[in-house]
Design a protein around this motif. Structure first.
Motif, short mmCIF file in Angstrom:
data_model
loop_
_atom_site.label_atom_id
_atom_site.label_comp_id
_atom_site.label_asym_id
_atom_site.label_seq_id
_atom_site.Cartn_x
_atom_site.Cartn_y
_atom_site.Cartn_z
N MET A 179 53.17 26.86 49.38
CA MET A 179 52.69 28.18 49.71
C MET A 179 51.68 28.04 50.86
O MET A 179 50.82 27.17 50.84
CB MET A 179 52.02 28.79 48.48
N SER A 180 51.80 28.91 51.82
CA SER A 180 50.91 28.81 52.98
C SER A 180 49.52 29.33 52.63
O SER A 180 49.33 30.08 51.67
CB SER A 180 51.49 29.61 54.15
N GLN A 181 48.57 28.92 53.45
CA GLN A 181 47.19 29.32 53.21
C GLN A 181 47.02 30.83 53.34
O GLN A 181 46.27 31.45 52.58
CB GLN A 181 46.25 28.60 54.18
N SER A 182 47.75 31.45 54.23
CA SER A 182 47.63 32.91 54.39
C SER A 182 48.14 33.64 53.14
O SER A 182 47.56 34.65 52.73
CB SER A 182 48.37 33.38 55.64
N HIS A 183 49.20 33.13 52.52
CA HIS A 183 49.69 33.73 51.28
C HIS A 183 48.70 33.52 50.14
O HIS A 183 48.46 34.42 49.33
CB HIS A 183 51.05 33.15 50.89
N ARG A 184 48.11 32.32 50.08
CA ARG A 184 47.10 32.06 49.05
C ARG A 184 45.90 32.97 49.23
O ARG A 184 45.35 33.48 48.25
CB ARG A 184 46.66 30.59 49.09
N LYS A 185 45.50 33.20 50.46
CA LYS A 185 44.35 34.09 50.71
C LYS A 185 44.67 35.54 50.31
O LYS A 185 43.82 36.23 49.75
CB LYS A 185 43.93 34.02 52.18
N LEU A 186 45.88 35.98 50.58
CA LEU A 186 46.26 37.34 50.19
C LEU A 186 46.25 37.48 48.67
O LEU A 186 45.66 38.42 48.13
CB LEU A 186 47.65 37.67 50.74
N ILE A 187 46.89 36.55 47.98
CA ILE A 187 46.92 36.59 46.52
C ILE A 187 45.51 36.48 45.95
O ILE A 187 45.12 37.23 45.05
CB ILE A 187 47.82 35.47 45.98
N GLY A 188 44.71 35.56 46.49
CA GLY A 188 43.35 35.37 46.02
C GLY A 188 42.49 36.60 46.22
O GLY A 188 41.68 36.96 45.36
N THR A 189 42.65 37.26 47.35
CA THR A 189 41.88 38.46 47.63
C THR A 189 42.19 39.57 46.63
O THR A 189 41.29 40.23 46.11
CB THR A 189 42.15 38.95 49.07
N VAL A 190 43.46 39.74 46.32
CA VAL A 190 43.86 40.76 45.35
C VAL A 190 43.29 40.43 43.97
O VAL A 190 42.75 41.30 43.26
CB VAL A 190 45.40 40.90 45.30
N VAL A 191 43.37 39.15 43.57
CA VAL A 191 42.85 38.74 42.27
C VAL A 191 41.33 38.91 42.22
O VAL A 191 40.78 39.40 41.23
CB VAL A 191 43.25 37.28 41.96
N ILE A 192 40.65 38.54 43.29
CA ILE A 192 39.19 38.70 43.33
C ILE A 192 38.80 40.16 43.20
O ILE A 192 37.89 40.51 42.44
CB ILE A 192 38.61 38.07 44.61
N LEU A 193 39.47 41.04 43.93
CA LEU A 193 39.14 42.46 43.86
C LEU A 193 39.37 43.02 42.46
O LEU A 193 38.54 43.77 41.94
CB LEU A 193 39.96 43.25 44.88
N ALA A 194 40.47 42.64 41.84
CA ALA A 194 40.76 43.11 40.48
C ALA A 194 39.72 42.57 39.50
O ALA A 194 39.20 43.30 38.65
CB ALA A 194 42.16 42.68 40.06
N PHE A 195 39.39 41.29 39.63
CA PHE A 195 38.41 40.68 38.73
C PHE A 195 37.04 41.34 38.88
O PHE A 195 36.38 41.64 37.89
CB PHE A 195 38.30 39.18 39.00
N VAL A 196 36.61 41.57 40.11
CA VAL A 196 35.29 42.16 40.34
C VAL A 196 35.24 43.59 39.80
O VAL A 196 34.21 44.00 39.24
CB VAL A 196 34.91 42.10 41.84
N CYS A 197 36.32 44.33 39.91
CA CYS A 197 36.34 45.69 39.34
C CYS A 197 36.19 45.66 37.83
O CYS A 197 35.40 46.42 37.26
CB CYS A 197 37.63 46.40 39.73
N VAL A 198 36.93 44.78 37.17
CA VAL A 198 36.83 44.67 35.72
C VAL A 198 35.46 44.12 35.32
O VAL A 198 34.82 44.63 34.40
CB VAL A 198 37.96 43.78 35.16
N TYR A 199 34.99 43.10 36.05
CA TYR A 199 33.69 42.51 35.74
C TYR A 199 32.57 43.54 35.89
O TYR A 199 31.63 43.57 35.10
CB TYR A 199 33.41 41.30 36.63
N ALA A 200 32.66 44.38 36.91
CA ALA A 200 31.62 45.40 37.12
C ALA A 200 31.54 46.35 35.93
O ALA A 200 30.44 46.72 35.50
CB ALA A 200 31.90 46.17 38.40
N LEU A 201 32.68 46.73 35.38
CA LEU A 201 32.68 47.61 34.21
C LEU A 201 32.06 46.92 33.00
O LEU A 201 31.27 47.52 32.26
CB LEU A 201 34.10 48.07 33.90
N VAL A 202 32.40 45.66 32.80
CA VAL A 202 31.83 44.90 31.69
C VAL A 202 30.33 44.72 31.88
O VAL A 202 29.55 44.90 30.93
CB VAL A 202 32.54 43.53 31.55
N ALA A 203 29.91 44.38 33.09
CA ALA A 203 28.48 44.18 33.36
C ALA A 203 27.70 45.48 33.15
O ALA A 203 26.59 45.47 32.61
CB ALA A 203 28.29 43.66 34.77
#
Length: 69
Positions: free
Chosen positions: A1-25
């Motif tokens: 997997m190329s680095q650009s694909h990893r960055k795209l997937i990672g960015t989506v996961v980070i955004l989803a995680f931060v949204c859920v984490y913000a609600l929990v916090a």
């Protein structure tokens, strides 16, 4: 997997995680923390504000890994 694909997937996961984490916090912050002394509140808010980074460090390392040739 190329680095650009990893960055795209990672960015989506980070955004989803931060949204859920913000609600929990927010839920945790509205609990007993509001009744605690000011020093305990300050420490709790600092911990809650920084705790999201630790679970995401492996993901960020994976995103930044160089492409295999």
């Amino acid at each position: 997997m190329s680095q650009s694909h990893r960055k795209l997937i990672g960015t989506v996961v980070i955004l989803a995680f931060v949204c859920v984490y913000a609600l929990v916090a927010m839920a945790l912050a509205q609990g007993r923390i509001t009744e605690a002394p000011k020093l305990v509140q300050t420490i709790a808010y600092i911990a809650l504000g920084l705790a999201w980074v630790l679970p995401l460090l492996p993901l960020i390392r994976w995103m930044e890994r160089k492409d295999e040739a």
